[in-house]
Design a protein around this motif. Structure first.
Motif, PDB file in Angstrom:
ATOM      1  N   THR A  15      -4.090  -3.297  -9.466  1.00 34.73           N
ATOM      2  CA  THR A  15      -3.098  -3.296  -8.288  1.00 34.73           C
ATOM      3  C   THR A  15      -1.767  -3.092  -8.690  1.00 34.73           C
ATOM      4  O   THR A  15      -1.291  -3.441  -9.697  1.00 34.73           O
ATOM      5  N   THR A  16      -0.963  -2.110  -7.799  1.00 39.90           N
ATOM      6  CA  THR A  16       0.353  -1.737  -8.145  1.00 39.90           C
ATOM      7  C   THR A  16       1.064  -2.018  -6.954  1.00 39.90           C
ATOM      8  O   THR A  16       0.814  -1.954  -5.592  1.00 39.90           O
ATOM      9  N   GLY A  17       2.469  -2.399  -6.938  1.00 41.42           N
ATOM     10  CA  GLY A  17       3.198  -2.436  -5.849  1.00 41.42           C
ATOM     11  C   GLY A  17       3.384  -3.724  -5.054  1.00 41.42           C
ATOM     12  O   GLY A  17       3.752  -3.943  -4.015  1.00 41.42           O
ATOM     13  N   GLY A  18       2.359  -4.743  -5.395  1.00 38.29           N
ATOM     14  CA  GLY A  18       2.193  -6.122  -4.772  1.00 38.29           C
ATOM     15  C   GLY A  18       1.861  -5.925  -3.533  1.00 38.29           C
ATOM     16  O   GLY A  18       0.929  -5.082  -3.242  1.00 38.29           O
ATOM     17  N   ARG A  19       2.271  -6.913  -2.518  1.00 47.57           N
ATOM     18  CA  ARG A  19       1.979  -6.647  -1.131  1.00 47.57           C
ATOM     19  C   ARG A  19       2.319  -5.459  -0.439  1.00 47.57           C
ATOM     20  O   ARG A  19       1.556  -5.404   0.749  1.00 47.57           O
ATOM     21  N   ASP A  20       2.840  -4.505  -0.847  1.00 44.34           N
ATOM     22  CA  ASP A  20       3.062  -3.283  -0.102  1.00 44.34           C
ATOM     23  C   ASP A  20       2.608  -2.103  -1.066  1.00 44.34           C
ATOM     24  O   ASP A  20       3.378  -1.049  -1.218  1.00 44.34           O
ATOM     25  N   GLY A  21       1.516  -2.290  -1.760  1.00 44.59           N
ATOM     26  CA  GLY A  21       1.298  -1.290  -2.755  1.00 44.59           C
ATOM     27  C   GLY A  21      -0.365  -0.975  -2.397  1.00 44.59           C
ATOM     28  O   GLY A  21      -0.578  -0.593  -1.390  1.00 44.59           O
ATOM     29  N   ALA A  22      -0.960  -0.732  -3.591  1.00 43.74           N
ATOM     30  CA  ALA A  22      -2.467  -0.472  -3.435  1.00 43.74           C
ATOM     31  C   ALA A  22      -3.420  -1.225  -4.503  1.00 43.74           C
ATOM     32  O   ALA A  22      -2.668  -1.605  -5.543  1.00 43.74           O
ATOM     33  N   SER A  23      -4.397  -1.197  -4.021  1.00 42.84           N
ATOM     34  CA  SER A  23      -5.428  -1.974  -5.100  1.00 42.84           C
ATOM     35  C   SER A  23      -6.619  -1.095  -5.272  1.00 42.84           C
ATOM     36  O   SER A  23      -7.497  -0.585  -4.352  1.00 42.84           O
ATOM     37  N   THR A  24      -7.439  -0.769  -6.311  1.00 45.68           N
ATOM     38  CA  THR A  24      -8.451  -0.217  -6.378  1.00 45.68           C
ATOM     39  C   THR A  24      -9.424  -0.860  -7.259  1.00 45.68           C
ATOM     40  O   THR A  24      -8.999  -1.538  -8.194  1.00 45.68           O
ATOM     41  N   SER A  25     -10.629  -0.691  -7.376  1.00 45.79           N
ATOM     42  CA  SER A  25     -11.693  -1.431  -8.063  1.00 45.79           C
ATOM     43  C   SER A  25     -12.008  -0.643  -9.195  1.00 45.79           C
ATOM     44  O   SER A  25     -11.854   0.787  -9.191  1.00 45.79           O
ATOM     45  N   SER A  26     -12.619  -1.164 -10.181  1.00 45.94           N
ATOM     46  CA  SER A  26     -12.830  -0.314 -11.370  1.00 45.94           C
ATOM     47  C   SER A  26     -14.041   0.754 -11.169  1.00 45.94           C
ATOM     48  O   SER A  26     -14.095   1.817 -11.808  1.00 45.94           O
ATOM     49  N   ASP A  27     -14.945   0.274 -10.317  1.00 45.37           N
ATOM     50  CA  ASP A  27     -16.250   1.183  -9.854  1.00 45.37           C
ATOM     51  C   ASP A  27     -15.696   2.149  -9.004  1.00 45.37           C
ATOM     52  O   ASP A  27     -16.619   2.966  -8.425  1.00 45.37           O
ATOM     53  N   GLY A  28     -14.492   2.201  -8.564  1.00 47.84           N
ATOM     54  CA  GLY A  28     -14.268   3.163  -7.367  1.00 47.84           C
ATOM     55  C   GLY A  28     -14.836   2.702  -5.799  1.00 47.84           C
ATOM     56  O   GLY A  28     -14.201   3.264  -4.856  1.00 47.84           O
ATOM     57  N   ARG A  29     -15.354   1.569  -5.657  1.00 45.36           N
ATOM     58  CA  ARG A  29     -15.778   1.013  -4.429  1.00 45.36           C
ATOM     59  C   ARG A  29     -14.861   0.631  -3.425  1.00 45.36           C
ATOM     60  O   ARG A  29     -14.672   0.515  -2.219  1.00 45.36           O
ATOM     61  N   LEU A  30     -13.634   0.048  -4.158  1.00 44.20           N
ATOM     62  CA  LEU A  30     -12.368  -0.482  -3.316  1.00 44.20           C
ATOM     63  C   LEU A  30     -11.332   0.283  -3.551  1.00 44.20           C
ATOM     64  O   LEU A  30     -11.168   0.602  -4.587  1.00 44.20           O
ATOM     65  N   ASP A  31     -10.898   0.865  -2.721  1.00 43.81           N
ATOM     66  CA  ASP A  31      -9.571   1.806  -2.735  1.00 43.81           C
ATOM     67  C   ASP A  31      -8.652   1.376  -1.313  1.00 43.81           C
ATOM     68  O   ASP A  31      -8.875   2.114  -0.183  1.00 43.81           O
ATOM     69  N   VAL A  32      -7.711   0.399  -1.681  1.00 43.82           N
ATOM     70  CA  VAL A  32      -7.112  -0.155  -0.357  1.00 43.82           C
ATOM     71  C   VAL A  32      -5.629   0.087  -0.434  1.00 43.82           C
ATOM     72  O   VAL A  32      -5.086  -0.355  -1.570  1.00 43.82           O
TER      73      VAL A  32
END
Length: 138
Positions: A15-32
């Motif tokens: 996760t980068t940018g905290g509450r106004d950032g983005a989060s990705t999972s190591s397997d690529g299934r989550l990218d929000v």
């Protein structure tokens, strides 16, 4: 780790940018994209993600409890989770409600399944004593 502990799965995110950032999972299934609750932006927020994870896990725990009692849960079983981000005197904390709907099963039976699930669901265990939680059978 005790000798009897077995890790079943490890979710990994970046996760980068905290509450106004983005989060990705190591397997690529989550990218929000993330955005603060009530603020500008079209992303989700940690409270929504926590509510989604907890409600899914809780349904799984209800399924385990139902299996032990030889009860078949209906396909339209639902858990509506509400997770509040609250503040008192500058201190942030969470409050939560789980609203459980199990059509076609007697309320007393559903309540026993809910009680068992709340004892076994890892999210329920993690919040116990830390978060004000209310569970309603609806």
């Amino acid at each position: 780790m005790s000798s009897t502990e077995k890790i079943l799965y490890t979710g990994k995110t970046h996760t980068t940018g905290g509450r106004d950032g983005a989060s990705t999972s190591s397997d690529g299934r989550l990218d929000v994209k993330l955005s603060s609750p009530g603020g500008p932006g079209n992303g989700t927020n940690p409270e929504q993600l926590f509510a989604a994870g907890w409600s899914a896990c809780f349904i799984g725990a209800m399924g385990l409890a139902a299996g032990k009692l030889k009860i078949k849960l209906p396909a339209d079983l639902a858990v509506d989770a509400e997770v509040d981000l609250a503040n008192t005197d500058g201190a942030y904390f969470l409050k939560a409600r789980l609203n459980v709907s199990v059509p076609g099963i007697e309320r007393e039976v559903v309540q026993s399944l809910v009680d068992a699930a709340h004892q076994t669901c890892p999210y329920s265990k993690a919040t116990r004593g830390n978060v004000d939680v209310t569970i309603h059978v609806v």
